[in-house]
Structures are given as C-alpha cells and as structure tokens.
Design a protein around this motif. Structure first.
Motif, PDB file in Angstrom:
ATOM      1  N   HIS A   1       0.821  -1.210   0.000  1.00 51.57           N
ATOM      2  CA  HIS A   1       0.000   0.000   0.000  1.00 51.57           C
ATOM      3  C   HIS A   1       0.858   1.264   0.000  1.00 51.57           C
ATOM      4  N   LEU A   2       1.966   1.243   0.728  1.00 59.10           N
ATOM      5  CA  LEU A   2       2.863   2.400   0.721  1.00 59.10           C
ATOM      6  C   LEU A   2       3.483   2.607  -0.662  1.00 59.10           C
ATOM      7  N   TYR A   3       3.840   1.523  -1.328  1.00 59.62           N
ATOM      8  CA  TYR A   3       4.401   1.631  -2.671  1.00 59.62           C
ATOM      9  C   TYR A   3       3.369   2.220  -3.635  1.00 59.62           C
ATOM     10  N   ILE A   4       2.151   1.723  -3.575  1.00 62.94           N
ATOM     11  CA  ILE A   4       1.085   2.242  -4.442  1.00 62.94           C
ATOM     12  C   ILE A   4       0.880   3.736  -4.188  1.00 62.94           C
ATOM     13  N   ASP A   5       0.878   4.135  -2.923  1.00 63.91           N
ATOM     14  CA  ASP A   5       0.740   5.560  -2.592  1.00 63.91           C
ATOM     15  C   ASP A   5       1.911   6.369  -3.149  1.00 63.91           C
ATOM     16  N   ALA A   6       3.122   5.828  -3.056  1.00 66.88           N
ATOM     17  CA  ALA A   6       4.308   6.537  -3.559  1.00 66.88           C
ATOM     18  C   ALA A   6       4.224   6.714  -5.070  1.00 66.88           C
ATOM     19  N   VAL A   7       3.763   5.704  -5.775  1.00 65.51           N
ATOM     20  CA  VAL A   7       3.624   5.799  -7.232  1.00 65.51           C
ATOM     21  C   VAL A   7       2.573   6.846  -7.591  1.00 65.51           C
ATOM     22  N   ARG A   8       1.493   6.879  -6.856  1.00 62.19           N
ATOM     23  CA  ARG A   8       0.435   7.862  -7.138  1.00 62.19           C
ATOM     24  C   ARG A   8       0.916   9.292  -6.887  1.00 62.19           C
ATOM     25  N   ARG A   9       1.750   9.489  -5.859  1.00 64.90           N
ATOM     26  CA  ARG A   9       2.233  10.827  -5.520  1.00 64.90           C
ATOM     27  C   ARG A   9       3.339  11.308  -6.453  1.00 64.90           C
ATOM     28  N   ARG A  10       4.047  10.382  -7.061  1.00 62.90           N
ATOM     29  CA  ARG A  10       5.192  10.717  -7.895  1.00 62.90           C
ATOM     30  C   ARG A  10       4.748  11.456  -9.143  1.00 62.90           C
ATOM     31  N   LYS A  11       5.478  12.479  -9.510  1.00 64.73           N
ATOM     32  CA  LYS A  11       5.187  13.209 -10.738  1.00 64.73           C
ATOM     33  C   LYS A  11       5.526  12.294 -11.917  1.00 64.73           C
ATOM     34  N   PRO A  12       4.725  12.318 -12.981  1.00 67.61           N
ATOM     35  CA  PRO A  12       4.971  11.429 -14.114  1.00 67.61           C
ATOM     36  C   PRO A  12       6.351  11.593 -14.740  1.00 67.61           C
ATOM     37  N   THR A  13       6.915  12.791 -14.712  1.00 67.50           N
ATOM     38  CA  THR A  13       8.224  13.007 -15.327  1.00 67.50           C
ATOM     39  C   THR A  13       9.370  12.754 -14.359  1.00 67.50           C
ATOM     40  N   GLU A  14       9.072  12.496 -13.113  1.00 73.83           N
ATOM     41  CA  GLU A  14      10.111  12.303 -12.108  1.00 73.83           C
ATOM     42  C   GLU A  14      10.584  10.855 -12.119  1.00 73.83           C
ATOM     43  N   PRO A  15      11.827  10.588 -12.582  1.00 74.27           N
ATOM     44  CA  PRO A  15      12.301   9.215 -12.638  1.00 74.27           C
ATOM     45  C   PRO A  15      12.629   8.682 -11.235  1.00 74.27           C
ATOM     46  N   LEU A  16      12.476   7.381 -11.072  1.00 75.61           N
ATOM     47  CA  LEU A  16      12.898   6.763  -9.823  1.00 75.61           C
ATOM     48  C   LEU A  16      14.421   6.674  -9.821  1.00 75.61           C
ATOM     49  N   PRO A  17      15.054   6.817  -8.659  1.00 75.89           N
ATOM     50  CA  PRO A  17      16.512   6.723  -8.623  1.00 75.89           C
ATOM     51  C   PRO A  17      16.978   5.331  -9.014  1.00 75.89           C
ATOM     52  N   GLU A  18      18.141   5.258  -9.690  1.00 75.47           N
ATOM     53  CA  GLU A  18      18.698   3.975 -10.117  1.00 75.47           C
ATOM     54  C   GLU A  18      20.073   3.799  -9.504  1.00 75.47           C
ATOM     55  N   ASP A  19      20.429   2.527  -9.285  1.00 71.79           N
ATOM     56  CA  ASP A  19      21.781   2.211  -8.846  1.00 71.79           C
ATOM     57  C   ASP A  19      22.682   2.170 -10.076  1.00 71.79           C
TER      58      ASP A  19
END
Length: 160
Positions: A60-78
């Motif tokens: 549920h926290l992951y789903i909330d994080a995806v919903r809050r994330r701006k569409p153009t904001e990439p997730l950080p990568e290693d």
C-alpha cells in the motif's frame, strides 16, 4: 518491534525493490513500513503471519508513492561501478529483460509471482495477503510462470 524489524526488514526491502526497481525507494519505504506497523500494531490480529501483514503495508505504501510521484520524475537507479562494470551491465540488461516481461503481466499474476519468487513467501502467506485460498495462490503462480515462459520463448523465436 525491534525483533520484528531484524527478522523481516530484509524480506520487506527485497519485496519493495522488486516492485519498484529502486533500492533507494525500497529502503525508504521499508522504513515507512515499519513505522506504520508500529503505529497500527494494535490492529494486527494475528489472522495472518507478520510477514504477510508487513508486505501488505509495504504494498500500500508503494502504491501511494507511485500515485504521488510526478509522471516526469524518474525513480533513482543504482549505477554499477568498479572492475566488474561490464559484467554488472550484462546482468542488469538480462534482469531488465526479465522485469519487462514480468511487468507486462496483469495483476494479480505479477504480484503473486513476485511474492513467491523474490520474497520467498509460501502459498499460504500469499493466499492470506489476497484473502483467497491456497489453491488460488498456486494456480495463479503457475499461470504467471506459464505466461512469462510463453512471452520469453516468443521473444526468443522472434530474434532468431
């Protein structure tokens, strides 16, 4: 709660890493998962295992994080580095191909496969998480494996 963290934090982080593809986001959400677990420990009734309960919170926290994330904001990568850079890139490319197929699966197949394969949850725990039967979990996992196998074999045949 400290004992629970020591016992389950690695599993929760692995689950979130597989969901998000980002170890940084997974680390952040793992911490938030246990924070939320402490806040709601009085609602944990023991009808499911602690690992199932924690994975439910994490999901549920992951789903909330995806919903809050701006569409153009990439997730950080290693970013791989060091002597075995090329080897890491090859492994990462192969993993990305597998993940593309996995992410093309519809729910609940993708999540059941992820929970069983990467989080090492058994079918009883998966069934509890989805509030379904153990046989439902087994059939869903089997079908997910079949879909992945067919997609990967189809891609291999296209390249030949």
């Amino acid at each position: 709660m400290e004992e629970m963290y020591d016992r389950y934090s690695g599993m929760v982080k692995a689950y979130l890493t597989r969901l998000s593809g980002s170890s940084e986001l997974a680390e952040e959400l793992t911490q938030e998962t246990f924070y939320q677990a402490v806040r709601s420990i009085d609602r944990f009734d023991g009808r499911c295992s602690a690992s199932t309960w924690l994975c439910g919170i994490a999901k549920h926290l992951y789903i909330d994080a995806v919903r809050r994330r701006k569409p153009t904001e990439p997730l950080p990568e290693d970013i791989p580095s060091g002597e075995d850079f090329a080897e890491k890139i090859v492994r990462k490319d192969q993993a990305m191909i597998a993940h593309r197929y996995l992410h093309s699966l519809e729910e609940p197949y993708r999540e059941v496969f992820t929970l069983r394969t990467f989080c090492d949850l058994n079918h009883t725990q998966i069934a509890e998480l989805f509030k379904k039967s153990e046989s439902w979990s087994r059939v869903t996992y089997y079908r997910a494996r079949q879909m992945l196998r067919e997609a990967m074999e189809g891609n291999k045949n296209e390249k030949e």
